[in-house]
Design a protein around this motif. Structure first.
Motif, PDB file in Angstrom:
ATOM      1  N   VAL A   1       1.208 -13.546   2.718  1.00  0.00           N
ATOM      2  CA  VAL A   1       1.524 -12.766   1.532  1.00  0.00           C
ATOM      3  C   VAL A   1       2.343 -13.642   0.593  1.00  0.00           C
ATOM      4  O   VAL A   1       3.396 -14.171   0.971  1.00  0.00           O
ATOM      5  N   VAL A   2       1.861 -13.829  -0.631  1.00  0.00           N
ATOM      6  CA  VAL A   2       2.559 -14.669  -1.608  1.00  0.00           C
ATOM      7  C   VAL A   2       2.587 -13.972  -2.952  1.00  0.00           C
ATOM      8  O   VAL A   2       1.739 -13.118  -3.253  1.00  0.00           O
ATOM      9  N   ASP A   3       3.557 -14.331  -3.761  1.00  0.00           N
ATOM     10  CA  ASP A   3       3.615 -13.854  -5.141  1.00  0.00           C
ATOM     11  C   ASP A   3       2.894 -14.846  -6.045  1.00  0.00           C
ATOM     12  O   ASP A   3       2.809 -16.045  -5.746  1.00  0.00           O
TER      13      ASP A   3
ATOM     14  N   VAL B   1       0.506 -10.886  -4.557  1.00  0.00           N
ATOM     15  CA  VAL B   1       1.150  -9.713  -5.152  1.00  0.00           C
ATOM     16  C   VAL B   1       1.879 -10.131  -6.421  1.00  0.00           C
ATOM     17  O   VAL B   1       2.075 -11.317  -6.688  1.00  0.00           O
ATOM     18  N   ALA B   2       2.296  -9.127  -7.198  1.00  0.00           N
ATOM     19  CA  ALA B   2       3.065  -9.384  -8.416  1.00  0.00           C
ATOM     20  C   ALA B   2       4.206  -8.387  -8.533  1.00  0.00           C
ATOM     21  O   ALA B   2       4.622  -8.033  -9.631  1.00  0.00           O
ATOM     22  N   CYS B   3       4.711  -7.934  -7.391  1.00  0.00           N
ATOM     23  CA  CYS B   3       5.748  -6.908  -7.366  1.00  0.00           C
ATOM     24  C   CYS B   3       6.639  -7.129  -6.155  1.00  0.00           C
ATOM     25  O   CYS B   3       6.134  -7.256  -5.030  1.00  0.00           O
ATOM     26  N   PRO B   4       7.956  -7.165  -6.334  1.00  0.00           N
ATOM     27  CA  PRO B   4       8.868  -7.361  -5.204  1.00  0.00           C
ATOM     28  C   PRO B   4       8.751  -6.275  -4.138  1.00  0.00           C
ATOM     29  O   PRO B   4       8.883  -6.555  -2.941  1.00  0.00           O
ATOM     30  N   MET B   5       8.521  -5.032  -4.555  1.00  0.00           N
ATOM     31  CA  MET B   5       8.366  -3.957  -3.575  1.00  0.00           C
ATOM     32  C   MET B   5       7.099  -4.165  -2.760  1.00  0.00           C
ATOM     33  O   MET B   5       7.083  -3.950  -1.541  1.00  0.00           O
ATOM     34  N   CYS B   6       6.029  -4.572  -3.441  1.00  0.00           N
ATOM     35  CA  CYS B   6       4.794  -4.860  -2.717  1.00  0.00           C
ATOM     36  C   CYS B   6       5.011  -5.996  -1.717  1.00  0.00           C
ATOM     37  O   CYS B   6       4.519  -5.941  -0.582  1.00  0.00           O
TER      38      CYS B   6
ATOM     39  N   SER C   1       0.339  -0.190   3.820  1.00  0.00           N
ATOM     40  CA  SER C   1       0.347  -1.656   3.747  1.00  0.00           C
ATOM     41  C   SER C   1      -0.594  -2.262   4.782  1.00  0.00           C
ATOM     42  O   SER C   1      -1.298  -3.244   4.509  1.00  0.00           O
ATOM     43  N   GLU C   2      -0.633  -1.668   5.976  1.00  0.00           N
ATOM     44  CA  GLU C   2      -1.531  -2.173   7.023  1.00  0.00           C
ATOM     45  C   GLU C   2      -2.994  -1.947   6.642  1.00  0.00           C
ATOM     46  O   GLU C   2      -3.839  -2.824   6.847  1.00  0.00           O
ATOM     47  N   GLU C   3      -3.277  -0.778   6.088  1.00  0.00           N
ATOM     48  CA  GLU C   3      -4.649  -0.468   5.673  1.00  0.00           C
ATOM     49  C   GLU C   3      -5.102  -1.419   4.577  1.00  0.00           C
ATOM     50  O   GLU C   3      -6.253  -1.872   4.559  1.00  0.00           O
ATOM     51  N   ARG C   4      -4.188  -1.748   3.694  1.00  0.00           N
ATOM     52  CA  ARG C   4      -4.540  -2.629   2.578  1.00  0.00           C
ATOM     53  C   ARG C   4      -4.816  -4.051   3.067  1.00  0.00           C
ATOM     54  O   ARG C   4      -5.749  -4.707   2.592  1.00  0.00           O
TER      55      ARG C   4
ATOM     56  N   THR D   1       7.725  -6.795  -0.149  1.00  0.00           N
ATOM     57  CA  THR D   1       8.479  -6.271   0.994  1.00  0.00           C
ATOM     58  C   THR D   1       7.599  -5.431   1.902  1.00  0.00           C
ATOM     59  O   THR D   1       7.620  -5.576   3.128  1.00  0.00           O
ATOM     60  N   MET D   2       6.814  -4.547   1.312  1.00  0.00           N
ATOM     61  CA  MET D   2       5.974  -3.656   2.115  1.00  0.00           C
ATOM     62  C   MET D   2       4.890  -4.429   2.857  1.00  0.00           C
ATOM     63  O   MET D   2       4.596  -4.148   4.029  1.00  0.00           O
ATOM     64  N   TYR D   3       4.296  -5.424   2.202  1.00  0.00           N
ATOM     65  CA  TYR D   3       3.189  -6.144   2.846  1.00  0.00           C
ATOM     66  C   TYR D   3       3.692  -7.163   3.879  1.00  0.00           C
ATOM     67  O   TYR D   3       2.988  -7.421   4.853  1.00  0.00           O
ATOM     68  N   GLU D   4       4.869  -7.698   3.675  1.00  0.00           N
ATOM     69  CA  GLU D   4       5.441  -8.548   4.722  1.00  0.00           C
ATOM     70  C   GLU D   4       5.724  -7.715   5.971  1.00  0.00           C
ATOM     71  O   GLU D   4       5.500  -8.163   7.093  1.00  0.00           O
ATOM     72  N   ASP D   5       6.172  -6.493   5.762  1.00  0.00           N
ATOM     73  CA  ASP D   5       6.395  -5.587   6.891  1.00  0.00           C
ATOM     74  C   ASP D   5       5.064  -5.196   7.523  1.00  0.00           C
ATOM     75  O   ASP D   5       4.925  -5.207   8.757  1.00  0.00           O
ATOM     76  N   GLY D   6       4.073  -4.862   6.695  1.00  0.00           N
ATOM     77  CA  GLY D   6       2.762  -4.475   7.224  1.00  0.00           C
ATOM     78  C   GLY D   6       2.076  -5.611   7.952  1.00  0.00           C
ATOM     79  O   GLY D   6       1.319  -5.393   8.898  1.00  0.00           O
TER      80      GLY D   6
END
Length: 732
Positions: A709-711, A685-690, A663-666, A692-697
């Motif tokens: 980070v927004v959907d 993003v268009a995925c709930p898992m994404c 997620s950090e690399e992205r 979560t991961m990108y908010e953490d990253g």
């Protein structure tokens, strides 16, 4: 220049060979063909010894062969993200095929017309065209081999080197080089000692070499009788006829040795790769092989549990490393290399066949074939399969390993907690199912209960949009969009459980079947037109995997909490859509108005693995982003080349020591490698898992002040001015 009639254009087949030598050559050919056939037989018998394949692999065989031929002959997968590699492989493959066909023509002319009937066709126009084509394609073959040698030994491309790199790789490439160069030398000597006939100029490479031999003074038999005429090679006492004889036998023995070697080493990929493409599953990865109710061959307890297709995958691997180069787990320094897993299994199988000791297929520690930490690292992103030029289905073998690992209780404690939460509470969070629809409390309208009313869209919300605070905003945004579009939609409330996609990929197959059975019974009790999913993971499993389950096998099992005994949606009568597909339809049909001038953000978009690579949906999300008025800057790695967020395959619930996090690399890529660079304001993003991961990253990578980070749903809600109605606080 003297003009020679084309009718005279031909040549002697076995120039300079005596009758005994021809008989010896025929004998060697017979031995080589026997060795080759025996080797192929042994390979095929390995596949017949493999476990049964649950998917149809040989149905509609003629169309499969035609489709595979198009893929292989076009080299389309080799050109994918690697122009140099594509050209190199095309030159080698087309050159090799041409030389193989040319050799077959010679064999037919020799054995057919000399031994079976008196007819000559290898002369005149046919001979001239033949000679020109062989030289042209042979030259491409040598150039391609030269490119391969340059990349392997001079550039030392990192993809080509690993623990499975061996002497056979060197032998393979240098043998091909020797065959290509040796063929031209043989042709050059033949043209030279036959007086350089004018018609042989069509053999432009060989003719050029013959001119070179003449320029340096290579003596012929006539010159050898005249002392003082020796020049160049003459100091060794060899004339051109002798050199032609030596080259003929050297080239022939090398070619025969190569043919005999094919079934026993790396060259076999020339056959196994084509077979692998023929038997590929078009939905591989998107759907996983199921398990029978009697548990037969469910796991990878030993090497015999792998199917014949899994073994063919292993034999088809060319060690090219394309899968490894795109693997996000390997890039993050997790202990996974997709190529090594496939080749480790192959090496173990071959070691057992040679009398080696048995050992666990997968376990903790160094005594097993595969370490559990290796398989825990897999994100099930399917990048390896997308990159593989020979259609190896990594996830099929990986799933067997994961099932075995889960059966042994070797999964991480955090993953075991997720299993427990799903078994007890029906969701991965371990929260009460009664609270599943609480996310909708802040909406200004009520959500329809799809169990009680007919709806156009049966909306499967999913775990994270239902329980995770950040993703609840996405759920409310999507609800507002559907309400604004004036379509009827409803949800299952507490009857909605976790979809099961990722725990299946971690290896918990029977819990997945329980969830699938529960959901198809719930779907059958509702009246709706289409199923719409928030999460691409749910979308994939409903669309591609639920229809594959034979529920009748499990319906009578007292452990299974369902009575459904049919194949659900086997004919595809129920449309399953990701929400971006559904909303894009609404925009196109005029049900939802987006002027395209509301927002002026510079954004970039991340393709979710389960929406993109899994299901080939790339345009609907982009159309919606553009419709909001945002300026979309593409990531360097986009569409099928998208880089996984790190959350798939159970990664969302596991902690890894990795540097950097995917997620950090992205996010770094978004801010540094896009054309807009630091000007990118929002990472979409268009995925709930994404999410979560990108908010953490964003937090762990120090990007909180640099990008939001927004959907896509949140962008649309802002564009139509309904943030307040959706209960959102969206910042610019």
């Amino acid at each position: 220049m003297k003009i020679v009639a084309q009718a005279d254009a031909s040549r002697e087949m076995y120039l300079g060979l005596h009758g005994v030598e021809k008989l010896l050559f025929y004998f060697l050919v017979s031995v080589v063909l026997f060795v080759f056939a025996y080797g192929v037989y042994r390979r095929v018998s390995r596949y017949t010894d493999g476990d049964d394949e649950p998917l149809a692999r040989l149905n509609d065989l003629p169309n499969r062969i035609v489709s595979a031929a198009k893929i292989v002959l076009s080299n389309e997968k080799q050109f994918n993200r690697d122009l140099y590699g594509g050209l190199m492989h095309s030159f080698i493959m087309w050159g090799f095929l041409t030389l193989f066909i040319a050799t077959s023509i010679i064999a037919f002319e020799s054995y057919g017309t000399d031994l079976l009937f008196d007819f000559q066709f290898w002369e005149g126009d046919f001979y001239l065209a033949y000679q020109f084509m062989v030289d042209a394609m042979g030259l491409l073959f040598v150039v391609g081999i030269g490119m391969a040698i340059y990349r392997r030994y001079w550039v030392r491309n990192h993809r080509l080197w690993g623990r499975h790199t061996s002497i056979e790789d060197d032998i393979f490439i240098w043998t091909l080089f020797g065959l290509g160069v040796g063929g031209f030398l043989l042709e050059g000597f033949r043209i030279y000692i036959t007086g350089m006939p004018d018609h042989e100029i069509v053999s432009f490479v060989g003719y050029g070499l013959a001119m070179l031999f003449g320029a340096v003074g290579v003596p012929t038999t006539e010159a050898a009788t005249n002392p003082g005429t020796y020049q160049a090679l003459g100091v060794f006492g060899a004339n051109a006829e002798t050199l032609h004889w030596l080259t003929w036998w050297s080239h022939s023995l090398l070619a025969l040795g190569f043919i005999a070697w094919i079934p026993y080493a790396k060259p076999f990929h020339m056959l196994s790769s084509f077979a692998n493409v023929i038997t590929r599953d078009e939905k591989a990865g998107a759907r996983l092989p199921g398990v029978p109710a009697d548990l037969d061959a469910t796991n990878a307890e030993d090497i015999d549990d792998f199917t014949w297709k899994d073994i063919l995958d292993q034999d088809a691997c060319t060690k090219c490393g394309r899968c490894s180069s795109v693997c996000p787990a390997k890039a993050s320094d997790r202990p996974l290399d997709p190529r090594n897993v496939i080749l480790d299994l192959k090496s173990y199988r071959e070691d057992l066949e040679a009398g080696g000791e048995e050992k666990p297929i997968i376990a903790d520690g160094g005594t097993s074939v595969i370490n559990t930490e290796t398989m825990e690292s897999c994100m099930a992103c399917m990048a390896c399969m997308d990159a593989c030029p020979v259609e190896i289905e990594h996830l099929s073998s990986f799933t067997k390993l994961n099932r075995q690992m889960t059966d042994q209780g070797d999964v991480s404690s955090s993953m075991q907690d997720v299993f427990q939460n799903v078994m007890q509470d029906g969701n991965t969070f371990g929260n009460s199912q009664r609270n599943r629809a609480d996310w909708a409390d802040d909406l200004e309208f009520d959500i329809t209960d799809a169990r009680e009313e007919h709806v156009d869209y049966l909306w499967y919300v999913g775990d994270y949009p239902s329980y995770d605070e950040r993703n609840k905003q996405v759920a409310r945004s999507l609800a507002t969009i559907l309400q604004e579009a004036d379509v009827s939609f409803g949800i299952l409330f507490e009857d909605e459980k976790y979809d099961g996609n990722d725990i299946r990929r971690v290896g918990e197959e029977f819990l997945y079947i329980e969830l699938a059975g529960h959901h198809v019974e719930s779907f059958e009790d509702c009246e709706f037109e289409k199923i719409v999913c928030t999460d691409p993971h749910s979308y994939n499993t409903f669309k591609n995997e639920y229809p594959e389950v034979d529920f009748e096998e499990f319906a009578d099992d007292p452990i299974m909490p369902f009575e459904y005994d049919d194949h659900w949606n086997a004919d595809g009568d129920v449309d399953v859509l990701h929400w971006t597909q559904a909303v894009e339809e609404l925009v196109t049909d005029g049900n939802l108005e987006l002027s395209g001038t509301e927002l002026e953000y510079t954004v970039t978009y991340h393709d979710p693995c389960h929406l993109g690579r899994y299901n080939d949906e790339y345009e609907a999300p982009r159309e919606l982003i553009r419709a909001t008025g945002c300026e979309l800057e593409e990531m360097p790695r986009n569409r099928s080349n998208s880089f996984c967020c790190g959350g798939g395959g159970g990664g969302l619930w596991m902690d890894f020591e990795e540097e950097p996090k995917p997620s950090e690399e992205r996010l770094r890529e978004a801010l540094e490698d896009t054309d807009a660079g630091a000007g990118v304001e929002k990472f979409v993003v268009a995925c709930p898992m994404c999410m979560t991961m990108y908010e953490d990253g964003r937090k762990t990578g120090g990007f909180e002040d640099d990008i939001e980070v927004v959907d896509i749903a949140e962008l649309i809600v802002e564009a139509i001015g309904e943030e307040e109605r959706a209960g959102l606080e969206i910042t610019a």
